[in-house]
Design a protein around this motif. Structure first.
Motif, PDB file in Angstrom:
ATOM      1  N   PHE A 291       0.988  -1.273   0.050  1.00 19.94           N
ATOM      2  CA  PHE A 291      -0.031  -0.060  -0.170  1.00 19.94           C
ATOM      3  C   PHE A 291       0.694   1.288  -0.061  1.00 19.94           C
ATOM      4  N   PHE A 292       2.059   1.260   0.585  1.00 17.31           N
ATOM      5  CA  PHE A 292       3.012   2.363   0.511  1.00 17.31           C
ATOM      6  C   PHE A 292       4.302   2.031   0.134  1.00 17.31           C
ATOM      7  N   PRO A 293       4.673   2.356  -1.309  1.00 19.34           N
ATOM      8  CA  PRO A 293       5.916   1.918  -1.489  1.00 19.34           C
ATOM      9  C   PRO A 293       7.013   2.614  -1.338  1.00 19.34           C
ATOM     10  N   ASN A 294       6.925   3.673  -0.629  1.00 19.80           N
ATOM     11  CA  ASN A 294       8.150   4.668  -0.286  1.00 19.80           C
ATOM     12  C   ASN A 294       8.472   4.172   0.962  1.00 19.80           C
ATOM     13  N   LEU A 295       9.010   3.034   1.336  1.00 26.40           N
ATOM     14  CA  LEU A 295       9.605   2.631   2.407  1.00 26.40           C
ATOM     15  C   LEU A 295      10.827   1.897   2.049  1.00 26.40           C
ATOM     16  N   SER A 296      11.912   2.250   3.188  1.00 25.16           N
ATOM     17  CA  SER A 296      13.100   1.735   2.839  1.00 25.16           C
ATOM     18  C   SER A 296      13.391   0.407   3.501  1.00 25.16           C
ATOM     19  N   GLY A 297      12.629   0.112   4.488  1.00 22.79           N
ATOM     20  CA  GLY A 297      12.817  -1.284   5.388  1.00 22.79           C
ATOM     21  C   GLY A 297      11.675  -1.307   6.540  1.00 22.79           C
ATOM     22  N   VAL A 298      11.290  -2.477   6.741  1.00 23.51           N
ATOM     23  CA  VAL A 298      10.294  -2.793   7.746  1.00 23.51           C
ATOM     24  C   VAL A 298      11.041  -4.079   8.472  1.00 23.51           C
ATOM     25  N   THR A 299      11.501  -3.846   9.854  1.00 24.45           N
ATOM     26  CA  THR A 299      12.144  -4.940  10.435  1.00 24.45           C
ATOM     27  C   THR A 299      11.604  -4.950  11.810  1.00 24.45           C
ATOM     28  N   ALA A 300      12.058  -6.112  12.714  1.00 22.76           N
ATOM     29  CA  ALA A 300      11.254  -5.935  14.087  1.00 22.76           C
ATOM     30  C   ALA A 300      12.322  -6.758  14.940  1.00 22.76           C
ATOM     31  N   GLN A 301      12.413  -6.225  16.310  1.00 22.93           N
ATOM     32  CA  GLN A 301      13.336  -6.978  17.114  1.00 22.93           C
ATOM     33  C   GLN A 301      12.246  -7.470  18.162  1.00 22.93           C
ATOM     34  N   ALA A 302      12.264  -8.978  18.467  1.00 23.82           N
ATOM     35  CA  ALA A 302      11.395  -9.675  19.104  1.00 23.82           C
ATOM     36  C   ALA A 302      11.994 -10.296  20.530  1.00 23.82           C
ATOM     37  N   GLN A 303      11.599 -10.333  21.414  1.00 21.22           N
ATOM     38  CA  GLN A 303      12.269 -10.987  22.530  1.00 21.22           C
ATOM     39  C   GLN A 303      11.186 -12.131  23.195  1.00 21.22           C
ATOM     40  N   TYR A 304      12.097 -13.237  23.464  1.00 19.78           N
ATOM     41  CA  TYR A 304      11.321 -14.579  23.859  1.00 19.78           C
ATOM     42  C   TYR A 304      11.856 -14.748  25.355  1.00 19.78           C
ATOM     43  N   GLN A 305      10.696 -14.940  26.147  1.00 23.91           N
ATOM     44  CA  GLN A 305      10.941 -15.297  27.313  1.00 23.91           C
ATOM     45  C   GLN A 305      10.254 -16.890  27.580  1.00 23.91           C
ATOM     46  N   ASP A 306      11.136 -17.776  28.229  1.00 22.65           N
ATOM     47  CA  ASP A 306      10.839 -19.121  28.372  1.00 22.65           C
ATOM     48  C   ASP A 306      10.219 -19.668  27.062  1.00 22.65           C
ATOM     49  N   ASN A 307      10.678 -19.297  25.619  1.00 22.37           N
ATOM     50  CA  ASN A 307      10.403 -19.704  24.480  1.00 22.37           C
ATOM     51  C   ASN A 307       8.865 -19.174  24.162  1.00 22.37           C
ATOM     52  N   ASN A 308       8.469 -18.395  24.631  1.00 22.32           N
ATOM     53  CA  ASN A 308       7.206 -17.475  24.450  1.00 22.32           C
ATOM     54  C   ASN A 308       7.566 -16.081  23.913  1.00 22.32           C
ATOM     55  N   LEU A 309       6.849 -15.549  22.884  1.00 19.61           N
ATOM     56  CA  LEU A 309       6.891 -14.163  22.601  1.00 19.61           C
ATOM     57  C   LEU A 309       6.579 -13.115  23.716  1.00 19.61           C
ATOM     58  N   ALA A 310       7.535 -12.494  24.185  1.00 22.89           N
ATOM     59  CA  ALA A 310       7.195 -11.609  25.318  1.00 22.89           C
ATOM     60  C   ALA A 310       7.014 -10.016  24.953  1.00 22.89           C
ATOM     61  N   GLY A 311       7.539  -9.659  23.581  1.00 27.09           N
ATOM     62  CA  GLY A 311       7.192  -8.303  23.170  1.00 27.09           C
ATOM     63  C   GLY A 311       7.907  -7.922  22.115  1.00 27.09           C
ATOM     64  N   MET A 312       7.573  -6.990  21.012  1.00 25.27           N
ATOM     65  CA  MET A 312       7.963  -7.027  19.744  1.00 25.27           C
ATOM     66  C   MET A 312       8.227  -5.413  19.604  1.00 25.27           C
ATOM     67  N   ASN A 313       9.408  -4.880  18.930  1.00 22.15           N
ATOM     68  CA  ASN A 313       9.659  -3.372  18.546  1.00 22.15           C
ATOM     69  C   ASN A 313       9.706  -3.628  17.064  1.00 22.15           C
ATOM     70  N   VAL A 314       8.826  -2.812  16.119  1.00 18.23           N
ATOM     71  CA  VAL A 314       8.772  -2.762  14.728  1.00 18.23           C
ATOM     72  C   VAL A 314       9.335  -1.381  14.364  1.00 18.23           C
ATOM     73  N   THR A 315      10.349  -1.500  13.468  1.00 21.92           N
ATOM     74  CA  THR A 315      10.886  -0.234  13.100  1.00 21.92           C
ATOM     75  C   THR A 315      10.605  -0.141  11.470  1.00 21.92           C
ATOM     76  N   ILE A 316       9.988   0.842  11.201  1.00 23.38           N
ATOM     77  CA  ILE A 316       9.795   1.029   9.690  1.00 23.38           C
ATOM     78  C   ILE A 316      10.370   2.489   9.099  1.00 23.38           C
ATOM     79  N   THR A 317      11.315   2.360   8.064  1.00 21.93           N
ATOM     80  CA  THR A 317      11.911   3.565   7.701  1.00 21.93           C
ATOM     81  C   THR A 317      11.291   3.831   6.357  1.00 21.93           C
TER      82      THR A 317
END
Length: 378
Positions: A291-317
């Motif tokens: 929908f929005f082609p003017n993007l340089s990148g879409v990435t995420a950092q995810a943290q797992y606690q006891d093998n369960n997803l605990a949180g995520m930070n998404v960065t869109i440039t």
């Protein structure tokens, strides 16, 4: 060679995995604990600590930011600090304790402790320099950082030390040069070496703290061990164990099962338990980029606690320049993020360009909708 480096204040929306979530707008008024000198900050969220204000100023740490001179991965610094808060909450509940920046270890003390043991520095907690230059023969620097956090109990108008948390940052890779300004080499440190050295260092730190003026013989002291990520890592390090002592000994180490990953992963998902989360993220990324082609990148950092997803930070440039584009894009993200990103965990989304952060979206673990903020030019 050691030096004091002051940690640069980074936007937590970009790096902090464990501190995702919205801020409760209901704020307690600062409470006075000493009519002349000391106040607490009040709380914006029941899951966070009140801080200490002395003589009208926030009480800063005496040694914050002191590290060995080799941490090029800025993600380590923030993960270390915020991860230590999460460890502290296991022992010192925010509802019962007030947070105070470390006041018992000075920058000079920590600098000495981080150095190599030598005739000139008998307090050094890193091993003596054996004169070797080969990666497998030299004594590496195991200890990279020490951080102190104090936890106070409040009784009427007084604050009293109720406990201390010490974070010990340990290198997984020790970077060095064979000559001044020469090429960089590295010594890899195994997890077993790291654990052994970390526990030995922790025992020495505990004994020294007990001899420090103002620290009681039975004050609870939490010591947590942190594995530094290599300089080329796209995520910060993680804590892997901690212990609590009410005396002069440690001996009941508790494992912390925590890991950080990056989406999209290089060459596909290899970490167990992350495939569904990465698949959801890829669907979100595709939807947004279509929908929005003017993007340089879409990435995420995810943290797992006891093998369960605990949180995520998404960065869109982005390459957006128009305020209306940014507003429209942010509103669109608020609609599609709940459909594609994992449910039930805190998620932060930062929209940025080369000029800085343009907008921010956040959702707490118990929510479905995202709160948004667009940073204007005024």
């Amino acid at each position: 060679m050691k030096k004091v480096r002051i940690l640069v204040a980074l936007l937590s929306t970009m790096m902090v995995l464990a501190a995702c979530g919205n801020i409760n707008t209901t704020q307690q008024s600062p409470s006075t604990t000493n009519k002349k000198k000391t106040q607490t900050t009040g709380q914006t969220d029941s899951g966070n600590y009140q801080g200490v204000i002395t003589n009208g100023h926030y009480l800063t740490s005496k040694s914050r930011g002191v590290t060995n001179d080799q941490d090029a991965n800025q993600l380590n610094l923030k993960s270390f600090e915020n991860g230590l808060l999460n460890v502290s909450k296991k022992q010192f509940k925010p509802s019962k304790y007030v947070f105070q920046e470390g006041q018992y270890l000075s920058s000079g003390t920590v600098t000495d402790w981080l150095g190599r043991k030598s005739k000139d520095n008998p307090d050094g907690l890193n091993p003596v320099d054996n004169g070797q230059k080969d990666a497998d023969k030299r004594n590496p620097l195991y200890l990279q950082a020490i951080e102190e956090q104090d936890y106070m109990t409040q009784n009427g108008n007084d604050l009293k030390l109720g406990g201390i948390t010490i974070g010990i940052g340990l290198n997984s890779v020790d970077y060095y040069t064979k000559e001044k300004y020469g090429a960089q080499y590295s010594t890899k440190i195994s997890d077993e070496q790291m654990k052994t050295q970390g526990r030995e260092i922790a025992a020495k730190v505990l004994k020294r703290l007990r001899r420090t003026k103002g620290v009681g013989a039975d004050t609870p002291i939490v010591i947590a061990l942190y594995k530094q990520a290599p300089d080329d890592s796209l995520v910060g390090g993680t804590f892997f164990s901690y212990d609590v002592s009410d005396g002069n000994a440690l001996g009941n180490w508790q494992a912390i099962n925590q890991r950080n990953v990056v989406f999209p992963s290089a060459g596909g998902t290899s970490e167990s338990g992350t495939s569904n989360d990465e698949s959801n993220f890829e669907n979100f990324k595709t939807q947004v980029q279509n929908f929005f082609p003017n993007l340089s990148g879409v990435t995420a950092q995810a943290q797992y606690q006891d093998n369960n997803l605990a949180g995520m930070n998404v960065t869109i440039t982005t390459q957006f320049y128009s305020e209306t584009e940014i507003i429209s894009f942010t509103e669109y993200l608020a609609q599609v993020a709940p459909k594609y990103l994992p449910a039930g965990v805190p998620i932060d989304i930062t929209v940025q360009s080369t000029d800085g952060v343009q907008s921010f979206l956040s959702r707490d673990a118990g929510q479905r909708k995202f709160t948004t903020h667009v940073f204007g030019s005024y």
